[in-house]
Design a protein around this motif. Structure first.
Motif, PDB file in Angstrom:
ATOM      1  N   MET A 288      36.787  37.203  29.144  1.00 30.00           N
ATOM      2  CA  MET A 288      35.380  37.406  29.505  1.00 30.00           C
ATOM      3  C   MET A 288      34.815  36.194  30.245  1.00 30.00           C
ATOM      4  SD  MET A 288      33.977  39.278  26.079  1.00 30.00           S
ATOM      5  CE  MET A 288      32.355  39.597  26.753  1.00 30.00           C
ATOM      6  N   ILE A 289      35.229  35.011  29.830  1.00 28.51           N
ATOM      7  CA  ILE A 289      34.787  33.789  30.529  1.00 28.51           C
ATOM      8  C   ILE A 289      35.332  33.786  31.956  1.00 28.51           C
ATOM      9  CG2 ILE A 289      35.011  31.265  30.575  1.00 28.51           C
ATOM     10  CD1 ILE A 289      34.949  31.435  27.442  1.00 28.51           C
ATOM     11  N   ALA A 290      36.575  34.262  32.126  1.00 28.81           N
ATOM     12  CA  ALA A 290      37.136  34.394  33.475  1.00 28.81           C
ATOM     13  C   ALA A 290      36.309  35.380  34.292  1.00 28.81           C
ATOM     14  CB  ALA A 290      38.590  34.864  33.403  1.00 28.81           C
ATOM     15  N   GLY A 291      35.807  36.422  33.616  1.00 25.72           N
ATOM     16  CA  GLY A 291      34.949  37.389  34.288  1.00 25.72           C
ATOM     17  C   GLY A 291      33.637  36.771  34.739  1.00 25.72           C
ATOM     18  N   VAL A 292      33.038  35.964  33.858  1.00 23.90           N
ATOM     19  CA  VAL A 292      31.801  35.253  34.207  1.00 23.90           C
ATOM     20  C   VAL A 292      32.040  34.353  35.412  1.00 23.90           C
ATOM     21  CG1 VAL A 292      30.104  33.544  33.408  1.00 23.90           C
ATOM     22  CG2 VAL A 292      30.914  35.311  31.836  1.00 23.90           C
ATOM     23  N   ALA A 293      33.173  33.644  35.408  1.00 25.05           N
ATOM     24  CA  ALA A 293      33.469  32.662  36.451  1.00 25.05           C
ATOM     25  C   ALA A 293      33.736  33.304  37.815  1.00 25.05           C
ATOM     26  CB  ALA A 293      34.663  31.815  36.038  1.00 25.05           C
ATOM     27  N   THR A 294      34.322  34.496  37.801  1.00 28.55           N
ATOM     28  CA  THR A 294      34.776  35.094  39.063  1.00 28.55           C
ATOM     29  C   THR A 294      33.949  36.295  39.504  1.00 28.55           C
ATOM     30  OG1 THR A 294      36.342  36.532  37.890  1.00 28.55           O
ATOM     31  CG2 THR A 294      37.156  34.372  38.613  1.00 28.55           C
ATOM     32  N   GLY A 295      33.058  36.783  38.626  1.00 29.74           N
ATOM     33  CA  GLY A 295      32.265  37.962  38.969  1.00 29.74           C
ATOM     34  C   GLY A 295      32.964  39.265  38.645  1.00 29.74           C
ATOM     35  N   ALA A 296      34.026  39.202  37.817  1.00 32.81           N
ATOM     36  CA  ALA A 296      34.747  40.415  37.418  1.00 32.81           C
ATOM     37  C   ALA A 296      34.033  41.082  36.244  1.00 32.81           C
ATOM     38  CB  ALA A 296      36.181  40.063  37.026  1.00 32.81           C
ATOM     39  N   THR A 297      34.063  42.389  36.214  1.00 31.90           N
ATOM     40  CA  THR A 297      33.365  43.131  35.161  1.00 31.90           C
ATOM     41  C   THR A 297      34.294  44.040  34.355  1.00 31.90           C
ATOM     42  OG1 THR A 297      32.819  44.853  36.767  1.00 31.90           O
ATOM     43  CG2 THR A 297      31.159  43.132  36.385  1.00 31.90           C
ATOM     44  N   GLU A 298      35.564  44.090  34.722  1.00 35.57           N
ATOM     45  CA  GLU A 298      36.520  44.933  34.011  1.00 35.57           C
ATOM     46  C   GLU A 298      37.737  44.105  33.621  1.00 35.57           C
ATOM     47  OE1 GLU A 298      36.266  48.257  33.282  1.00 35.57           O
ATOM     48  OE2 GLU A 298      34.286  48.459  34.210  1.00 35.57           O
ATOM     49  N   GLY A 299      38.210  44.296  32.375  1.00 36.98           N
ATOM     50  CA  GLY A 299      39.372  43.568  31.902  1.00 36.98           C
ATOM     51  C   GLY A 299      40.455  44.507  31.394  1.00 36.98           C
ATOM     52  N   TYR A 300      41.702  44.201  31.723  1.00 38.00           N
ATOM     53  CA  TYR A 300      42.844  44.985  31.244  1.00 38.00           C
ATOM     54  C   TYR A 300      43.835  44.058  30.542  1.00 38.00           C
ATOM     55  CZ  TYR A 300      41.536  49.222  33.794  1.00 38.00           C
ATOM     56  OH  TYR A 300      40.883  50.342  34.217  1.00 38.00           O
ATOM     57  N   ILE A 301      44.260  44.468  29.344  1.00 38.81           N
ATOM     58  CA  ILE A 301      45.318  43.736  28.645  1.00 38.81           C
ATOM     59  C   ILE A 301      46.562  44.601  28.701  1.00 38.81           C
ATOM     60  CG2 ILE A 301      46.020  42.572  26.518  1.00 38.81           C
ATOM     61  CD1 ILE A 301      43.092  42.492  25.674  1.00 38.81           C
TER      62      ILE A 301
ATOM     63  N   LYS B 189      43.027  29.134  40.557  1.00 34.96           N
ATOM     64  CA  LYS B 189      43.186  30.587  40.700  1.00 34.96           C
ATOM     65  C   LYS B 189      41.835  31.282  40.555  1.00 34.96           C
ATOM     66  CE  LYS B 189      46.761  32.756  38.917  1.00 34.96           C
ATOM     67  NZ  LYS B 189      47.704  33.395  37.962  1.00 34.96           N
ATOM     68  N   TRP B 190      41.057  30.865  39.553  1.00 35.41           N
ATOM     69  CA  TRP B 190      39.726  31.467  39.350  1.00 35.41           C
ATOM     70  C   TRP B 190      38.806  31.198  40.543  1.00 35.41           C
ATOM     71  CZ3 TRP B 190      37.953  30.631  33.563  1.00 35.41           C
ATOM     72  CH2 TRP B 190      38.928  31.180  32.710  1.00 35.41           C
ATOM     73  N   GLU B 191      38.936  30.000  41.106  1.00 36.50           N
ATOM     74  CA  GLU B 191      38.100  29.634  42.256  1.00 36.50           C
ATOM     75  C   GLU B 191      38.417  30.532  43.448  1.00 36.50           C
ATOM     76  OE1 GLU B 191      36.675  25.397  43.930  1.00 36.50           O
ATOM     77  OE2 GLU B 191      38.845  25.743  44.114  1.00 36.50           O
TER      78      GLU B 191
END
Length: 430
Positions: A259-272, A215-217
């Motif tokens: 945040m690691i998912a953000g590093v892996a995919t280039g995402a800069t915003e996270g929502y919980i 999914k991250w890929e």
């Protein structure tokens, strides 16, 4: 604000190690004795469950009473009261654990606080009536390691629940917290992170079981000016409280995983996306986000790496349907939470039409451990097709209700009978 460096992270880790060392070194040899100030123990810790279940049974009042008893006896410099997340054994809560002798007191009440301090902490004598009694042997068991409820469990997502103060970021860092993030930012590449998650075999723990690395890929390949990481914490299944307990007891693991998912995919915003019926989880997540931001672990230019990540909490309004990915993202956008036809998938067209990685709480909580210990370690747990562990909420007509985490491949019979103690009143399973 000063940029946090890897040396700062190591300094914080070292600072937290002394308090944590006492908990980590608690073992059977010590448990056979009773460590109290009268026995010459120099420092003790009292861990008390601060999860929603135990708080509903006044564990916060117990913590206050314990602190008052310590102050009354003028021993606050020798004993610390620490509120943790869920210990898991909810049937026997509220739970109080004494460190370093690992004494595990069950069904404690506020009225027991003064006796715990005078008898155990000061006098070095265990309080027999508060110990767990094994129903098979009818003997008191003082250490949780010898309880059937815990024997077959293996904690990865729940690893810090019942062990650290979830509102103390230094305790999380003291157990290699944010180390995986630092390594991903400073020593690795997005491709390497994705490859490690793929090799681990981690699958989504929300129910679909889609390979997380895959999914991250897919998300990483998308070209967009903005990408998002969304955590599905809308745990709406009746009787389920696995995600809630992780957020309450180990919130930084979820934040670090995102945040690691953000590093892996280039995402800069996270929502919980948290259900509003979880006020304690929301509170502890917010505390964790605020403290990580103040330290420089969240925000702009994290660790001088050029990577920025901002985290937001969105409360759901109780709609069960918003547990579905596309309905969830619609809800965050302020629209009616309605599932849409797929394709396009969330990784292509998710939050505000942008590529979005969406995983649940437990999935993200597994990520830091995988990167710290390696994909091979995680792959060695569970089965060939489903590696790692799975958390379960045991509720209903079982003897031992509570929260458990077991390796994939564990049978329902083992969970219900070996861990759960079987059906109440000796009845058979239909």
């Amino acid at each position: 604000m000063k940029v946090l460096t890897i040396h700062d992270l190591e300094a914080i880790k070292k600072r937290a190690e002394n308090a944590l060392l006492l908990r980590e070194q608690s073992n059977e040899a010590v448990a056979e004795q009773c460590c109290g100030l009268a026995a010459g123990t120099k420092h003790l810790q009292i861990l008390i469950c601060g999860g929603t279940g135990c708080k509903a049974s006044a564990s916060h009042v117990i913590a206050e009473k314990l602190q008052q008893a310590l102050e009354k006896n003028k021993i606050t410099d020798q004993v610390n009261v620490i509120t943790t997340g869920c210990f898991g054994f909810c049937e026997k809560g509220p739970i109080v654990k004494i460190i370093p002798d690992n004494t595990f007191y069950t069904q404690v009440t506020p009225e027991d606080a003064e006796e715990i301090v005078s008898e155990h902490i000061i006098g070095g004598r265990k309080i027999e009536r508060l110990l767990y009694v094994d129903p098979k042997t009818e003997k008191a068991v003082s250490d949780s390691k010898h309880m059937d409820f815990y024997r077959k469990q293996m904690r990865i997502a729940l690893r810090n629940c019942g062990f650290i103060d979830p509102e103390n970021i230094e305790e999380y860092i003291g157990l290699n917290g944010y180390r995986a993030l630092a390594d991903s930012l400073l020593n690795g590449t997005p491709e390497a992170v994705i490859e490690e998650i793929k090799r681990s075999g981690l699958r989504g723990r929300g129910g679909g079981g889609f390979p997380t690395g895959r999914k991250w890929e897919l998300a990483s390949r998308q070209q967009a000016d903005t990408k998002y990481v969304v955590c599905n914490a809308d745990e709406g299944d009746p009787g389920a409280f696995m995600d809630r307990s992780i957020m309450e007891g180990n919130p930084h693991s979820v934040i670090e995983g995102m945040m690691i998912a953000g590093v892996a995919t280039g995402a800069t915003e996270g929502y919980i996306y948290v259900r509003a019926e979880y006020p304690l989880a929301v509170e502890r997540l917010q505390v964790a986000i605020d403290k990580a931001t103040r330290l420089g672990l969240l925000g702009d230019n994290i660790m001088d790496s050029g990577f920025s990540f901002h985290m937001h909490i969105n409360r759901g309004a109780g709609a069960f349907v918003c547990g579905e990915g596309s309905a969830l993202t619609a809800s965050i956008e302020g629209k009616r939470g309605m599932p849409r036809t797929k394709p396009p998938r969330t990784v292509d067209h998710g939050l505000w039409g942008k590529p979005t990685v969406l995983n649940n709480v437990e999935t993200f909580a597994n990520v830091p451990g995988i990167l710290n210990k390696g994909a091979a370690w995680y792959r060695s747990i569970g089965t060939d097709t489903s590696s790692g562990t799975k958390t379960f909420a045991l509720t209903g007509n079982v003897v031992n209700t509570g929260l458990v985490e077991v390796p994939m491949g564990t049978t329902l019979r083992e969970i219900i009978f070996d861990i759960g103690g079987g059906i109440q009143n000796g009845k058979k399973f239909k």
